[in-house]
Design a protein around this motif. Structure first.
Motif, PDB file in Angstrom:
ATOM      1  N   PRO A  47       3.974  -1.504   8.114  1.00  0.00           N
ATOM      2  CA  PRO A  47       3.744  -0.117   8.517  1.00  0.00           C
ATOM      3  C   PRO A  47       2.263   0.252   8.464  1.00  0.00           C
ATOM      4  N   VAL A  48       1.846   1.118   9.386  1.00  0.00           N
ATOM      5  CA  VAL A  48       0.476   1.608   9.379  1.00  0.00           C
ATOM      6  C   VAL A  48       0.484   3.132   9.388  1.00  0.00           C
ATOM      7  N   VAL A  49      -0.613   3.717   8.897  1.00  0.00           N
ATOM      8  CA  VAL A  49      -0.773   5.165   8.906  1.00  0.00           C
ATOM      9  C   VAL A  49      -1.973   5.519   9.784  1.00  0.00           C
ATOM     10  N   ASP A  50      -2.250   6.803   9.890  1.00  0.00           N
ATOM     11  CA  ASP A  50      -3.212   7.272  10.882  1.00  0.00           C
ATOM     12  C   ASP A  50      -4.651   7.361  10.395  1.00  0.00           C
ATOM     13  N   ALA A  51      -4.984   6.676   9.318  1.00  0.00           N
ATOM     14  CA  ALA A  51      -6.363   6.634   8.828  1.00  0.00           C
ATOM     15  C   ALA A  51      -6.529   5.378   7.986  1.00  0.00           C
ATOM     16  N   GLY A  52      -7.757   4.870   7.912  1.00  0.00           N
ATOM     17  CA  GLY A  52      -8.016   3.678   7.118  1.00  0.00           C
ATOM     18  C   GLY A  52      -7.710   2.400   7.865  1.00  0.00           C
ATOM     19  N   VAL A  53      -8.029   1.283   7.208  1.00  0.00           N
ATOM     20  CA  VAL A  53      -7.855  -0.043   7.799  1.00  0.00           C
ATOM     21  C   VAL A  53      -6.732  -0.780   7.082  1.00  0.00           C
ATOM     22  N   PRO A  54      -5.662  -1.146   7.790  1.00  0.00           N
ATOM     23  CA  PRO A  54      -4.562  -1.877   7.141  1.00  0.00           C
ATOM     24  C   PRO A  54      -4.918  -3.346   6.941  1.00  0.00           C
ATOM     25  N   VAL A  55      -4.421  -3.900   5.826  1.00  0.00           N
ATOM     26  CA  VAL A  55      -4.569  -5.328   5.558  1.00  0.00           C
ATOM     27  C   VAL A  55      -3.164  -5.891   5.380  1.00  0.00           C
ATOM     28  N   LEU A  56      -2.750  -6.734   6.328  1.00  0.00           N
ATOM     29  CA  LEU A  56      -1.394  -7.280   6.282  1.00  0.00           C
ATOM     30  C   LEU A  56      -1.282  -8.302   5.163  1.00  0.00           C
ATOM     31  N   LEU A  57      -0.310  -8.099   4.281  1.00  0.00           N
ATOM     32  CA  LEU A  57      -0.123  -9.004   3.157  1.00  0.00           C
ATOM     33  C   LEU A  57       0.742 -10.192   3.547  1.00  0.00           C
ATOM     34  N   GLU A  58       0.413 -11.333   3.017  1.00  0.00           N
ATOM     35  CA  GLU A  58       1.256 -12.521   3.182  1.00  0.00           C
ATOM     36  C   GLU A  58       2.276 -12.544   2.048  1.00  0.00           C
ATOM     37  N   ARG A  59       3.537 -12.664   2.413  1.00  0.00           N
ATOM     38  CA  ARG A  59       4.636 -12.753   1.443  1.00  0.00           C
ATOM     39  C   ARG A  59       4.646 -11.546   0.496  1.00  0.00           C
ATOM     40  N   SER A  60       4.156 -10.399   0.971  1.00  0.00           N
ATOM     41  CA  SER A  60       4.134  -9.170   0.160  1.00  0.00           C
ATOM     42  C   SER A  60       3.498  -9.399  -1.207  1.00  0.00           C
ATOM     43  N   ASP A  61       2.462 -10.244  -1.242  1.00  0.00           N
ATOM     44  CA  ASP A  61       1.807 -10.591  -2.504  1.00  0.00           C
ATOM     45  C   ASP A  61       0.773  -9.532  -2.868  1.00  0.00           C
ATOM     46  N   LEU A  62       1.242  -8.394  -3.370  1.00  0.00           N
ATOM     47  CA  LEU A  62       0.348  -7.293  -3.697  1.00  0.00           C
ATOM     48  C   LEU A  62      -0.572  -7.651  -4.859  1.00  0.00           C
ATOM     49  N   MET A  63      -0.050  -8.299  -5.877  1.00  0.00           N
ATOM     50  CA  MET A  63      -0.876  -8.640  -7.024  1.00  0.00           C
ATOM     51  C   MET A  63      -1.996  -9.604  -6.618  1.00  0.00           C
ATOM     52  N   GLY A  64      -1.671 -10.585  -5.815  1.00  0.00           N
ATOM     53  CA  GLY A  64      -2.696 -11.510  -5.353  1.00  0.00           C
ATOM     54  C   GLY A  64      -3.778 -10.800  -4.561  1.00  0.00           C
ATOM     55  N   PHE A  65      -3.372  -9.851  -3.735  1.00  0.00           N
ATOM     56  CA  PHE A  65      -4.340  -9.085  -2.949  1.00  0.00           C
ATOM     57  C   PHE A  65      -5.257  -8.279  -3.860  1.00  0.00           C
ATOM     58  N   LEU A  66      -4.688  -7.614  -4.872  1.00  0.00           N
ATOM     59  CA  LEU A  66      -5.490  -6.787  -5.763  1.00  0.00           C
ATOM     60  C   LEU A  66      -6.490  -7.612  -6.558  1.00  0.00           C
ATOM     61  N   ARG A  67      -6.146  -8.849  -6.838  1.00  0.00           N
ATOM     62  CA  ARG A  67      -7.048  -9.710  -7.612  1.00  0.00           C
ATOM     63  C   ARG A  67      -8.177 -10.291  -6.775  1.00  0.00           C
ATOM     64  N   SER A  68      -8.137 -10.049  -5.459  1.00  0.00           N
ATOM     65  CA  SER A  68      -9.172 -10.621  -4.603  1.00  0.00           C
ATOM     66  C   SER A  68      -9.884  -9.588  -3.725  1.00  0.00           C
ATOM     67  N   VAL A  69      -9.349  -8.392  -3.597  1.00  0.00           N
ATOM     68  CA  VAL A  69      -9.921  -7.394  -2.695  1.00  0.00           C
ATOM     69  C   VAL A  69     -11.278  -6.906  -3.199  1.00  0.00           C
ATOM     70  N   ASP A  70     -12.145  -6.581  -2.259  1.00  0.00           N
ATOM     71  CA  ASP A  70     -13.476  -6.077  -2.575  1.00  0.00           C
ATOM     72  C   ASP A  70     -13.534  -4.592  -2.215  1.00  0.00           C
ATOM     73  N   ALA A  71     -13.727  -3.722  -3.214  1.00  0.00           N
ATOM     74  CA  ALA A  71     -13.839  -2.284  -2.977  1.00  0.00           C
ATOM     75  C   ALA A  71     -14.620  -1.676  -4.130  1.00  0.00           C
ATOM     76  N   ASP A  72     -15.099  -0.458  -3.916  1.00  0.00           N
ATOM     77  CA  ASP A  72     -15.853   0.230  -4.963  1.00  0.00           C
ATOM     78  C   ASP A  72     -14.936   0.968  -5.931  1.00  0.00           C
ATOM     79  N   ALA A  73     -13.841   1.487  -5.425  1.00  0.00           N
ATOM     80  CA  ALA A  73     -12.914   2.245  -6.261  1.00  0.00           C
ATOM     81  C   ALA A  73     -11.523   2.155  -5.656  1.00  0.00           C
ATOM     82  N   GLY A  74     -10.510   2.330  -6.492  1.00  0.00           N
ATOM     83  CA  GLY A  74      -9.152   2.172  -5.991  1.00  0.00           C
ATOM     84  C   GLY A  74      -8.147   3.071  -6.662  1.00  0.00           C
TER      85      GLY A  74
END
Length: 299
Positions: A47-74
């Motif tokens: 699913p996508v929303v009307d603002a921001g940039v979506p990042v499609l997860l592989e195998r719904s691995d949210l924890m893996g994504f959070l451990r590698s994503v680059d951002a200033d704040a979350g």
């Protein structure tokens, strides 16, 4: 700034009302951060929303994504029992714009949360273990639950394993939305919850934002004391039943669906207020103009 908003239902494909509420919260906050001039990224299972940039997860691995994503704040928006570990992953890589993992863990445990508030002198719906002559109606709910899921009315306080029972409190079902910074508690709105009964089950169906209660000062005093006792930070929401006293019945150490209404009636961007809670400059008050009533089946 580059802002991560990780909403669990959208990121993992969790369906039902979780996805409806999750997408509404994600869209509301993404638009607000973008209006404030920030870049927004969010993980999604599709699913996508009307603002921001979506990042499609592989195998719904949210924890893996959070451990590698680059951002200033979350910001993490997740079912209460799952939030603590996800927040820990965010805190290891960026500024966490919400409550820390310890506060999230405490609020997810409805037994410990209620006992902590009671010790701090905050009015609550008291936990009971055996039938009482003066009370013949009880609320039985999962000790680790989310929203109104699994909450029932019962004539007996004998809670099954994994659940707790509290006295049923007569009164108006309200919630409060607020932001707590390093040195300030900022009230946003008092909201009236639309509660429906299906058999013996409570169903949260939407909210009226704001609800102008004649007991606002008393309600905000209880909410402030609860927020301090639990160590909440950033945006949070507290559910209360207002009868003899405003009694806390649930605490959400995270964004709540009420932000959909808050975003329409506050004369200040929610994203800016959330950032100010972490970085300083939170105002003493914000103006509320208008009213919005929404139902989950209309989001």
């Amino acid at each position: 700034m580059k802002i991560l908003i990780a909403e669990y239902a959208v990121a993992t494909g969790l369906g039902g009302t979780y996805e409806i509420e999750g997408r509404a919260m994600l869209s509301t906050m993404a638009r607000s951060f973008v209006r404030c001039g920030h870049r927004v990224v969010y993980p999604t299972s599709g699913p996508v929303v009307d603002a921001g940039v979506p990042v499609l997860l592989e195998r719904s691995d949210l924890m893996g994504f959070l451990r590698s994503v680059d951002a200033d704040a979350g910001l993490i928006v997740a079912p209460d029992p799952l939030a603590s570990d996800l927040i820990e992953a965010v805190e290891s890589r960026m500024v966490n714009l919400g409550s820390d993992r310890e506060a999230a863990r405490l609020c997810a445990d409805k037994l410990e949360c209620t006992l902590t508030l009671k010790r701090a002198g905050v009015p609550v719906a008291d936990i009971v273990d055996t039938p009482e002559c003066e009370c013949s109606v009880y609320v039985v709910k999962p000790r680790y639950g989310c929203g109104s899921d699994g909450v029932i009315i019962s004539s007996f306080p004998n809670a099954p394993e994994g659940c707790i029972a509290t006295r049923y409190v007569e009164g108006v079902h309200l919630s409060v939305s607020f932001i707590r910074g390093r040195d300030r508690f900022l009230p946003l709105t008092i909201n009236r919850q639309i509660i429906e009964m299906k058999g013996s089950r409570f169903i949260y169906a939407g909210s009226q934002v704001p609800y102008r209660s004649p007991r606002a000062e008393e309600i905000w005093s209880v909410a402030r004391r609860a927020a301090e006792a639990l160590g909440l930070k950033g945006y949070a929401g507290i559910d209360l039943v207002v009868g003899d006293l405003p009694r806390v019945v649930d605490v959400n150490a995270r964004l709540t669906t009420s932000i959909v209404g808050c975003s329409k009636v506050l004369r200040w961007e929610l994203a800016d207020l959330i950032l100010r809670a972490s970085f300083g400059g939170l105002p003493e008050s914000v103006e509320v103009d208008g009213e919005m009533t929404f139902r989950l089946d209309e989001l």
